[in-house]
Motif scaffolding. Structure first.
Motif, short mmCIF file in Angstrom:
data_model
loop_
_atom_site.label_atom_id
_atom_site.label_comp_id
_atom_site.label_asym_id
_atom_site.label_seq_id
_atom_site.Cartn_x
_atom_site.Cartn_y
_atom_site.Cartn_z
N VAL A 50 29.35 6.23 29.53
CA VAL A 50 30.41 6.47 28.55
C VAL A 50 29.99 5.82 27.23
CG1 VAL A 50 32.82 6.04 28.00
CG2 VAL A 50 32.16 6.56 30.35
N PRO A 51 29.91 6.56 26.14
CA PRO A 51 29.42 5.99 24.89
C PRO A 51 30.45 5.10 24.19
CG PRO A 51 30.08 8.25 24.53
CD PRO A 51 30.20 8.00 26.01
N LEU A 52 29.95 4.09 23.47
CA LEU A 52 30.78 3.33 22.54
C LEU A 52 30.80 4.07 21.22
CD1 LEU A 52 29.66 -0.39 23.06
CD2 LEU A 52 31.17 1.02 24.47
N VAL A 53 31.99 4.22 20.66
CA VAL A 53 32.13 4.91 19.37
C VAL A 53 32.87 3.97 18.42
CG1 VAL A 53 33.10 6.89 18.16
CG2 VAL A 53 32.15 7.18 20.47
N ARG A 54 32.16 3.47 17.42
CA ARG A 54 32.79 2.63 16.40
C ARG A 54 32.85 3.47 15.12
NH1 ARG A 54 30.91 -3.49 15.28
NH2 ARG A 54 28.89 -2.52 14.94
N THR A 55 34.06 3.89 14.80
CA THR A 55 34.24 4.82 13.70
C THR A 55 35.46 4.42 12.88
OG1 THR A 55 34.68 7.14 13.12
CG2 THR A 55 35.55 6.37 15.22
N LEU A 76 36.44 3.60 22.34
CA LEU A 76 36.63 3.48 20.89
C LEU A 76 36.69 2.02 20.47
CD1 LEU A 76 39.37 6.13 19.93
CD2 LEU A 76 36.91 6.24 19.49
N LEU A 77 36.03 1.73 19.35
CA LEU A 77 36.10 0.43 18.71
C LEU A 77 36.47 0.62 17.25
CD1 LEU A 77 32.78 -1.09 20.11
CD2 LEU A 77 35.10 -1.54 20.94
N LEU A 78 37.32 -0.27 16.74
CA LEU A 78 37.66 -0.21 15.32
C LEU A 78 36.41 -0.50 14.48
CD1 LEU A 78 40.51 -0.30 16.58
CD2 LEU A 78 41.20 -1.75 14.65
N PRO A 79 36.37 -0.03 13.23
CA PRO A 79 35.15 -0.17 12.43
C PRO A 79 34.71 -1.60 12.19
CG PRO A 79 36.98 0.62 11.08
CD PRO A 79 37.40 0.72 12.50
N ASP A 80 35.65 -2.56 12.23
CA ASP A 80 35.28 -3.95 11.99
C ASP A 80 35.20 -4.75 13.29
OD1 ASP A 80 37.95 -3.88 12.58
OD2 ASP A 80 38.59 -5.21 10.95
N ALA A 81 35.02 -4.07 14.41
CA ALA A 81 34.91 -4.76 15.69
C ALA A 81 33.79 -5.79 15.65
CB ALA A 81 34.65 -3.75 16.81
#
Length: 335
Positions: free
Chosen positions: A59-64, A31-36
């Motif tokens: 493993v997917p990166l998910v920026r949401t 997980l990544l924060l939306p403003d990563a």
């Protein structure tokens, strides 16, 4: 009793083992924060690649803006306060991170989630490298633990000699940067006597596989992406044997041995002005290592009279101050 804690280099300042483990599987998300930032995404990609190389899992990166779940996730962040709001109930040690500087990072592994990061992109990068090492050593089953770590030294680096024997290719130097980054080293210098392509003085680096300004700009950008500072390095006093063996520069030698430059000749400083003008703009670092070691012949040749008048130490100091002045023209502070 054997120490069964995971092997991590450098050893974290604090590491507390916990019960249980986090198991990576096909449903795990990073997980990544939306403003990563781009830098944080790059750090996450390095971890993603390590997981795939070791376990075969992509493993997917998910920026949401809003996580769909809080379990079987690995959160990487450079903003602990925002991360605490993003995943409510997560115990980020914001005060402890703040007290140990910008490079301090935190990793917490439980059976349901992994939290990793610090106050800024550099700290998050170091957290990601610790997780890479953890995956490399433990595989898909990461032992539950908590790490709070920070460096003892602001600069942790390598000076690599590229002036004797085979000059490394750009691809090799990028591999060096990759390994340094994994182990949280953050300074690389390429010790140089003559193996650089100087446009104003092309004969100096000719025929020996010299690195170019183009190479250095590419390596500089590659290193910055991995939080490694590529600092320019050019020996500027002794160790000048290759340059002084070239006929048009021979008159700039201190003595017949052709080792140190003549500090009584203004042409010496015109030469260094040209060399610095060609070398330094290829680097983004504000620091510059001018070398100046092992001046065995200083005061024994053309500078003998000056050395007898003011002392060898003062002659040496005057040269350093001249180099400092030249480097400053190009926005650099000498080491």
């Amino acid at each position: 009793m054997a120490d069964d804690r995971p092997t991590l280099l450098p050893q974290p300042k604090t590491l507390s083992a916990r019960e249980g483990a986090f198991t990576l599987d096909a449903d795990t998300e990073i997980l990544l924060l939306p403003d990563a930032s781009d830098a944080l995404v790059h750090a996450a990609r390095s971890l993603q690649g390590e997981i795939e190389a070791v376990t075969g899992l992509r493993v997917p990166l998910v920026r949401t803006a809003r996580p769909a779940r809080t379990e079987n996730v690995l959160l990487l962040t450079g903003d602990p306060a925002a991360a605490a709001a993003y995943l409510p109930g997560t115990p980020w040690p914001e005060d402890a991170l703040a007290s140990h500087g910008e490079q301090a990072y935190w990793v917490r592994v439980t059976s349901t989630q992994v939290l990793a990061g610090g106050r800024g992109d550099e700290a998050a990068h170091y957290a990601a490298q610790t997780l890479r090492q953890l995956v490399r050593g433990e595989g898909a089953r990461l032992p539950a633990l908590e790490i709070l770590d920070w460096p003892s030294l602001a600069y942790r680096g390598v000076m690599m000699d590229v002036s004797r024997g085979k000059v490394p290719t750009l691809a090799t130097l990028e591999r060096v940067v990759d390994e340094m980054s994994l182990y949280k080293m953050n300074v690389l210098q390429l010790y140089t006597e003559h193996t650089f392509v100087f446009p104003h003085h092309p004969r100096i680096g000719a025929g020996c596989g010299s690195l170019s300004g183009d190479d250095m700009m590419a390596l500089d950008a590659y290193a910055r992406d991995r939080f490694v500072e590529l600092q320019p390095n050019l020996n500027s006093f002794g160790h000048m044997a290759h340059l002084l063996a070239i006929p048009e520069y021979r008159h700039l030698a201190e003595a017949e041995i052709g080792w140190s430059v003549d500090v009584t000749n203004e042409e010496t400083y015109a030469l260094f002005d040209d060399l610095y003008a060609d070398l330094l703009p290829a680097f983004s670092s504000a620091l510059f290592n001018v070398g100046c070691d092992e001046t065995w012949d200083l005061g024994k040749g053309r500078s003998r009279a000056l050395a007898e008048e003011i002392g060898v130490g003062r002659v040496y100091l005057q040269h350093i101050l001249r180099l400092r002045e030249i480097a400053a023209r190009y926005g650099r502070r000498i080491q």
